[in-house]
Enzyme design. Structure first.
Site, PDB file in Angstrom:
ATOM      1  N   HIS A  29       0.843  -1.197   0.000  1.00  9.47           N
ATOM      2  CA  HIS A  29       0.000   0.000   0.000  1.00  9.47           C
ATOM      3  C   HIS A  29       0.876   1.244   0.000  1.00  9.47           C
ATOM      4  CE1 HIS A  29      -2.355  -3.290   1.696  1.00  9.47           C
ATOM      5  NE2 HIS A  29      -3.460  -2.624   1.446  1.00  9.47           N
ATOM      6  N   ASN A 188      -8.133  11.099   4.066  1.00  9.86           N
ATOM      7  CA  ASN A 188      -7.848  11.109   2.629  1.00  9.86           C
ATOM      8  C   ASN A 188      -9.034  10.679   1.772  1.00  9.86           C
ATOM      9  OD1 ASN A 188      -7.878   8.213   2.446  1.00  9.86           O
ATOM     10  ND2 ASN A 188      -5.737   8.127   3.104  1.00  9.86           N
ATOM     11  N   ILE A 190     -10.410   7.953   1.070  1.00 12.00           N
ATOM     12  CA  ILE A 190     -10.316   6.767   0.215  1.00 12.00           C
ATOM     13  C   ILE A 190     -10.251   5.515   1.068  1.00 12.00           C
ATOM     14  CG2 ILE A 190      -8.877   5.513  -1.451  1.00 12.00           C
ATOM     15  CD1 ILE A 190     -10.284   7.876  -2.699  1.00 12.00           C
ATOM     16  N   HIS A 264      -4.371   2.915  -3.376  1.00 11.27           N
ATOM     17  CA  HIS A 264      -4.548   2.466  -1.986  1.00 11.27           C
ATOM     18  C   HIS A 264      -3.823   1.162  -1.722  1.00 11.27           C
ATOM     19  CE1 HIS A 264      -6.446   0.453   1.427  1.00 11.27           C
ATOM     20  NE2 HIS A 264      -6.820   1.635   1.855  1.00 11.27           N
ATOM     21  N   ARG A 359     -15.778 -18.706  39.415  1.00  8.47           N
ATOM     22  CA  ARG A 359     -15.651 -17.249  39.351  1.00  8.47           C
ATOM     23  C   ARG A 359     -15.351 -16.679  40.746  1.00  8.47           C
ATOM     24  NH1 ARG A 359     -21.612 -14.345  39.231  1.00  8.47           N
ATOM     25  NH2 ARG A 359     -22.731 -15.913  40.420  1.00  8.47           N
ATOM     26  N   SER A 386     -20.659  -9.727  38.505  1.00 10.52           N
ATOM     27  CA  SER A 386     -20.815 -11.084  37.963  1.00 10.52           C
ATOM     28  C   SER A 386     -19.474 -11.748  37.699  1.00 10.52           C
ATOM     29  CB  SER A 386     -21.625 -11.035  36.659  1.00 10.52           C
ATOM     30  OG  SER A 386     -22.936 -10.587  36.886  1.00 10.52           O
ATOM     31  N   GLU A 418     -16.644  -4.843  25.178  1.00 11.70           N
ATOM     32  CA  GLU A 418     -15.771  -6.017  25.269  1.00 11.70           C
ATOM     33  C   GLU A 418     -14.601  -5.950  24.292  1.00 11.70           C
ATOM     34  OE1 GLU A 418     -19.974  -7.299  26.388  1.00 11.70           O
ATOM     35  OE2 GLU A 418     -19.048  -6.174  24.750  1.00 11.70           O
ATOM     36  N   HIS A 468     -19.367 -17.353  33.631  1.00 12.79           N
ATOM     37  CA  HIS A 468     -20.631 -17.856  33.065  1.00 12.79           C
ATOM     38  C   HIS A 468     -20.321 -18.698  31.829  1.00 12.79           C
ATOM     39  CE1 HIS A 468     -21.813 -14.734  35.789  1.00 12.79           C
ATOM     40  NE2 HIS A 468     -23.102 -15.020  35.648  1.00 12.79           N
ATOM     41  N   HIS A 480     -26.804 -16.412  25.836  1.00  9.89           N
ATOM     42  CA  HIS A 480     -25.669 -16.161  26.722  1.00  9.89           C
ATOM     43  C   HIS A 480     -24.834 -17.421  26.994  1.00  9.89           C
ATOM     44  CE1 HIS A 480     -27.627 -12.381  27.270  1.00  9.89           C
ATOM     45  NE2 HIS A 480     -26.860 -12.001  28.277  1.00  9.89           N
TER      46      HIS A 480
END
Length: 671
Positions: A29, A188, A190, A264, A359, A386, A418, A468, A480
């Protein structure tokens, strides 16, 4: 400010090196390097402090190229300043085994801070680098000793601006008021599809202003060197906001195809290469040319960086005399060493100890080790209660002006971001003084998959606390409940995926995650309580797998992870009581670590000549290498109380026993 012919010659040298390298590779590029050469020249020469002879000096300014496809810009600049990138390395651009790969890789090339290329990732990494500087400076800087005060600079383009991870990270940085972070937006117009008006017509600066950033626009990005310098100076003066400078440039500046998508992602044609060189005052028949005066000017600034480091070293020596404990602590981190004896703080469990969710066992580890491992930064993507990622007396990492934390705080509130969290943690890890850990539900680590992959590729010590972890989360249901997630991340090279079955295995997972300096970890942790196993120890678990229940003349080996190990122990008792069948049970909390053990040890755990069956409440993919038959869940889960969901899918001792008997019978028939 004073810019003259030498500055223009240096800028055009960067451009022609990018043209030559991409042409020789017949790949790459050239457009972004040709358009961004002026700002790179201004930034590196006028503002950045670094020492090419010691690329790891902790107080160097950090530079991130988020639009990593333009990496010939960075390689050319690093070469000119005297980093360990030779002219031959530039000629080997994009060739196998070169240190100038097609996108920057931090573990391959001196001067590359983070691995970029997937768009938006470098942007998030830069936010992480700025967080790490703010925290480290708050911990160690003292009156008269401003040891850690570097800036983080980042280039990003339209593609990065479109990616969701950049928005997550920008929102985070704005909230945190990271005045040490300066972004330069290559406006730019593009992308690969052509003019961005086909898909991207928003006002980027208004968006960043809404995020809480300081914004500026330099409209003549091809020529206005004074304007660029003034904008960066103004950005440095803003201490309570991150800064973004919109720089309107011409992609492929100087090419016949400048300003179009044609420059590009494709090398220039031979005739275009020649006319570019002629236009910039270079011999069109020569390639990879650097005028001596350009080398001299860049080497002069590199020498200034080396002198700055030497001055810093003297300051640090005095600091260590006046602040002995802090000085020793910072030196330890810079040496890449862990605190002496920290592992003795890891909780150890007996079979008689009460059942707990892993946990909660993870929370216990953090509670016990956080003082012994002060470089550990924890956090969560809005699931603190949690994920159980916060120790009791933790202070939040926040700008002091908000009144809810301090820069020296070690708990990060990532918000519902996340992917941004994961990319930021990669940057925190890359800074070199901290170990980041961040929590979310295992199912939503998939939201962060792009950054998780780069954790592995970058050799970043990042800890993903993923709670979990199965249908055991119960009522939230299939949306979930992870099914394919572990198979996905177990397939990642250089990634430890831990699914501990009890307290000792959880402590072992943390031991390995913290001591493995070049490998990230995912800790898959339960919501439901798990009993402490009879035969588990930290020493056994750190091998990635061990025999949890041994038996002579066994009829079958049940091999499992996490919450299903204790189910297999119950199933073994059921098999003995109801069918007089003897079962062994093997726990493999981490495939990656188990596979690295000697073959002799692995065969002790999974001996030949006896049928084996894996048990895990998710996809069976990958278990074929450890078991003859697989009992898993190759469909989505169900909503309900977790015991009812387990029962629905027959993950109960009786269900395991039935399948074990069938496996034994099939094995006999096959023989």
């Amino acid at each position: 400010m004073g810019y003259g012919d030498l500055d223009q010659l240096a800028i055009n040298t960067i451009r022609t090196l990018a043209v030559d390298a991409t042409f020789k590779a017949n790949s790459g590029h050239p457009g972004a390097p040709m358009g961004m050469a002026p700002i790179a020249h201004v930034l590196f020469n006028k503002f950045m402090t670094f020492n090419p002879k010691n690329p790891n000096w902790v107080n160097r300014d950090r530079f991130v190229l988020s639009n990593g496809h333009g990496c010939m810009l960075q390689y050319a600049v690093l070469h000119l300043f005297g980093y360990r990138i030779s002219m031959d390395d530039l000629k080997d651009f994009r060739h196998v085994d070169s240190i100038t790969p097609g996108h920057p890789e931090s573990h391959d090339t001196d001067g590359i801070e983070v691995t970029t290329g997937p768009l938006g990732q470098g942007f998030a990494n830069a936010v992480g680098l700025a967080i790490a500087q703010a925290h480290t400076g708050a911990v160690f800087n003292k009156p008269g000793y401003d040891l850690i005060n570097n800036y983080t600079y980042c280039f990003f383009g339209d593609g990065c601006a479109m990616e969701g991870i950049a928005s997550e990270a920008a929102s985070t940085a704005g909230h945190l008021q990271l005045g040490n972070l300066i972004m330069i937006y290559d406006d730019n117009h593009i992308s690969i599809d052509g003019d961005t008006k086909c898909a991207f017509t928003e006002d980027v600066l208004k968006r960043f202003e809404a995020y809480g950033w300081h914004t500026q626009w330099v409209k003549e990005g091809d020529t206005d060197l004074e304007g660029m310098e003034a904008a960066i100076k103004k950005a440095q003066e803003v201490k309570d906001k991150p800064s973004v400078i919109k720089l309107t440039t011409t992609i492929g500046f100087g090419s016949k195809l400048q300003g179009t998508g044609g420059v590009h992602g494709n090398p220039l044609k031979e005739d275009d290469c020649k006319q570019v060189k002629k236009k910039f005052g270079f011999n069109p028949e020569e390639s990879f040319v650097v005028p001596k005066e350009v080398y001299d000017a860049y080497h002069k600034h590199a020498a200034e960086g080396a002198a700055a480091e030497e001055e810093w070293n003297q300051l640090f020596s005095k600091y260590k005399e006046e602040h002995k404990d802090l000085g020793a602590e910072l030196q330890r981190r810079l040496d890449g060493k862990l605190p002496e004896g920290w592992e003795k703080k890891l909780p150890v469990y007996k079979p008689t100890d009460g059942a707990q969710a892993s946990r909660k066992l993870s929370e216990k580890v953090l509670e016990e080790i956080h003082e012994a491992v002060p470089e550990l930064l924890s956090g969560s993507a809005d699931l603190t209660g949690s994920n159980n990622t916060r120790w009791k007396n933790a202070i939040d990492f926040q700008p002091p002006s908000l009144g809810i934390g301090e820069w020296s705080g070690r708990y990060l509130r990532y918000g519902v971001r996340e992917h941004g969290m994961a990319g930021i943690m990669n940057g925190i890890s890359a800074y070199g003084t901290l170990i980041p850990a961040g929590g979310t539900f295992l199912n939503f680590v998939s939201y962060a998959a792009g950054s998780v992959r780069l954790s592995a590729l970058s050799h970043a010590r990042v800890i993903y606390i993923a709670t979990h972890d199965s249908i055991g989360l119960g009522e939230d249901g299939p949306t979930h409940q992870p099914i394919e997630t572990l198979a996905h991340f177990r397939a990642l090279p250089n990634m430890m995926v831990w699914r501990p079955a009890d307290g000792n295995e959880t402590s072992a997972a943390y031991y390995m995650a913290i001591t493995s300096k070049q490998t990230p970890s995912i800790l898959a942790l339960t919501r439901q309580n798990l009993p402490q196993l009879e035969n588990s120890t930290i020493e056994k678990a750190i091998k990635g797998g061990y025999v949890a229940v041994e038996a002579e003349k066994a009829n079958i080996t049940l091999v499992s992870t996490g919450s299903e190990v204790s189910l297999c122990v119950e199933a073994a008792k059921y098999l003995k009581d109801k069918h007089d069948v003897t079962a062994r049970v093997v726990s493999i909390p981490c495939f990656e670590v188990f596979d690295a053990q000697p073959k002799e040890y692995r065969l002790q755990c999974l001996p030949d000549g006896i049928p084996s069956m894996s048990v895990e409440v998710m996809s069976t993919l990958g278990w074929e290498r450890y078991s003859h038959e697989q009992f898993g869940l190759n469909r989505f889960g169900a909503s309900g109380a977790y015991k009812d969901v387990y029962k629905k899918f027959d993950f109960v001792p009786e269900g395991i026993a039935r399948r074990a008997m069938a496996t034994i019978d099939f094995y006999k028939d096959a023989k």
